[in-house]
Scaffold this motif. Sequence first.
Motif, PDB file in Angstrom:
ATOM      1  N   THR A  94      17.816 -12.786   5.173  1.00  9.66           N
ATOM      2  CA  THR A  94      19.165 -13.590   4.715  1.00  9.66           C
ATOM      3  C   THR A  94      19.990 -12.850   3.926  1.00  9.66           C
ATOM      4  OG1 THR A  94      17.558 -14.342   2.958  1.00  9.66           O
ATOM      5  CG2 THR A  94      17.907 -15.690   4.665  1.00  9.66           C
ATOM      6  N   LEU A  95      19.469 -11.428   3.569  1.00  9.07           N
ATOM      7  CA  LEU A  95      20.456 -10.623   2.565  1.00  9.07           C
ATOM      8  C   LEU A  95      21.409 -10.183   3.640  1.00  9.07           C
ATOM      9  CD1 LEU A  95      21.118  -8.839   0.266  1.00  9.07           C
ATOM     10  CD2 LEU A  95      19.397  -7.373   1.024  1.00  9.07           C
ATOM     11  N   ARG A  96      21.086  -9.620   4.693  1.00  4.37           N
ATOM     12  CA  ARG A  96      21.891  -9.143   5.676  1.00  4.37           C
ATOM     13  C   ARG A  96      22.772  -9.969   6.319  1.00  4.37           C
ATOM     14  NH1 ARG A  96      20.467  -4.090   9.405  1.00  4.37           N
ATOM     15  NH2 ARG A  96      21.485  -2.923   7.735  1.00  4.37           N
ATOM     16  N   VAL A  97      22.148 -11.223   6.766  1.00  2.12           N
ATOM     17  CA  VAL A  97      23.052 -12.322   7.205  1.00  2.12           C
ATOM     18  C   VAL A  97      24.362 -12.742   6.122  1.00  2.12           C
ATOM     19  CG1 VAL A  97      23.243 -14.676   8.003  1.00  2.12           C
ATOM     20  CG2 VAL A  97      21.160 -13.111   8.646  1.00  2.12           C
ATOM     21  N   SER A  98      23.857 -12.625   4.878  1.00  2.00           N
ATOM     22  CA  SER A  98      24.709 -12.984   3.923  1.00  2.00           C
ATOM     23  C   SER A  98      25.935 -12.090   3.888  1.00  2.00           C
ATOM     24  CB  SER A  98      23.961 -13.336   2.361  1.00  2.00           C
ATOM     25  OG  SER A  98      23.048 -14.297   2.449  1.00  2.00           O
ATOM     26  N   LYS A  99      25.517 -10.964   3.758  1.00  3.63           N
ATOM     27  CA  LYS A  99      26.451  -9.710   3.669  1.00  3.63           C
ATOM     28  C   LYS A  99      27.398  -9.803   4.974  1.00  3.63           C
ATOM     29  CE  LYS A  99      23.666  -6.186   1.596  1.00  3.63           C
ATOM     30  NZ  LYS A  99      23.097  -4.822   1.836  1.00  3.63           N
ATOM     31  N   HIS A 100      27.031 -10.611   6.143  1.00  2.00           N
ATOM     32  CA  HIS A 100      27.967 -10.584   7.063  1.00  2.00           C
ATOM     33  C   HIS A 100      29.026 -11.707   7.089  1.00  2.00           C
ATOM     34  CE1 HIS A 100      26.663  -7.494  10.072  1.00  2.00           C
ATOM     35  NE2 HIS A 100      25.210  -7.860   9.794  1.00  2.00           N
ATOM     36  N   LEU A 101      28.328 -12.908   6.592  1.00  2.00           N
ATOM     37  CA  LEU A 101      28.830 -13.852   6.664  1.00  2.00           C
ATOM     38  C   LEU A 101      29.783 -14.535   5.708  1.00  2.00           C
ATOM     39  CD1 LEU A 101      26.311 -16.111   8.489  1.00  2.00           C
ATOM     40  CD2 LEU A 101      28.087 -15.103   9.428  1.00  2.00           C
ATOM     41  N   ILE A 102      29.369 -13.694   4.206  1.00  5.80           N
ATOM     42  CA  ILE A 102      29.941 -14.093   3.076  1.00  5.80           C
ATOM     43  C   ILE A 102      30.395 -13.044   2.264  1.00  5.80           C
ATOM     44  CG2 ILE A 102      29.437 -16.617   2.776  1.00  5.80           C
ATOM     45  CD1 ILE A 102      26.794 -15.774   1.048  1.00  5.80           C
ATOM     46  N   GLN A 103      31.020 -12.020   2.722  1.00  5.63           N
ATOM     47  CA  GLN A 103      31.644 -10.715   2.117  1.00  5.63           C
ATOM     48  C   GLN A 103      32.469 -11.000   0.847  1.00  5.63           C
ATOM     49  OE1 GLN A 103      32.888  -7.414   4.269  1.00  5.63           O
ATOM     50  NE2 GLN A 103      31.310  -7.688   5.736  1.00  5.63           N
ATOM     51  N   GLU A 104      32.931 -12.282   0.576  1.00  5.14           N
ATOM     52  CA  GLU A 104      33.774 -12.372  -0.634  1.00  5.14           C
ATOM     53  C   GLU A 104      33.031 -12.419  -1.821  1.00  5.14           C
ATOM     54  OE1 GLU A 104      33.058 -16.553   1.261  1.00  5.14           O
ATOM     55  OE2 GLU A 104      33.389 -14.583   1.878  1.00  5.14           O
ATOM     56  N   CYS A 105      31.493 -12.583  -1.762  1.00  7.97           N
ATOM     57  CA  CYS A 105      30.551 -12.468  -2.886  1.00  7.97           C
ATOM     58  C   CYS A 105      30.796 -11.290  -3.767  1.00  7.97           C
ATOM     59  CB  CYS A 105      29.175 -13.101  -2.485  1.00  7.97           C
ATOM     60  SG  CYS A 105      29.183 -14.813  -1.863  1.00  7.97           S
ATOM     61  N   GLU A 106      30.433 -11.618  -4.905  1.00  4.03           N
ATOM     62  CA  GLU A 106      30.553 -10.250  -5.901  1.00  4.03           C
ATOM     63  C   GLU A 106      29.198  -9.538  -5.921  1.00  4.03           C
ATOM     64  OE1 GLU A 106      32.952  -9.315  -8.129  1.00  4.03           O
ATOM     65  OE2 GLU A 106      34.048 -10.594  -7.055  1.00  4.03           O
TER      66      GLU A 106
END
Length: 234
Positions: free
Chosen positions: A106-118
Amino acid sequence: MLIFLDTETTGLETKDVICSVAFIDDDTYGYELINEGKKISAEASSVHHITNEMIKDKLAFKKSSVYKYLQEHNTDENTLVAHNINFDLGMMASAGFIWKGCIIDTLRVSKHLIQECEGFSLQLLRYELKLYRGEEKLKNQYGIKDALLANNALSDAFVTKLLFGYLEEMVSVEEMHTLSFKEVLLAKFSFGKHKGKYIEEVCINDTSYAQWLLSSDTDEDIKYSINYYLQGNV
């Protein structure tokens, strides 16, 4: 079947080992303190609040009920889901367990899909995406009465499950499998002296720092992004 997992460790060095582990599947959950024969550092205790006194009389990982559960479900038909899963897999491998099924990070998937996060730590995403709003309902579903504490293995497994649900609204489970193995081109640094700055800009103006990161034990997606921008692929 999806199995959401988290481990806590005696520290972050290569010689450190598991001191707690938790899982959640469709119907049940498990949580156990582990004693692999190594003392927990004070720094690690300050994060997960597990002390050496708490694990003094606990079993080694291979003798735990969680290990038995994972062994029973260690097949191609099951998928292990964790946040920064390579860390958990590495820690379990050091304790004698090799996962044979599929994985989702879920870390890498999050980086792909919600890059706007701080940033992409599990606790940051818990608040940024308001995942905490679903925790009480999930606790009731599994019959958990006690409070779930941040950086506790069981709590983090629950947050990972909630994060997975958030991501599943954006892509399919099959796509998450694929993204878990696909390098991420990051736009900004989320740590260090250049936190918040564009990686491309740092590669131009502070090349020595970028080169230092490439030679250090840093996130592989950071290294991929630095190499991308250093090579002028813009």
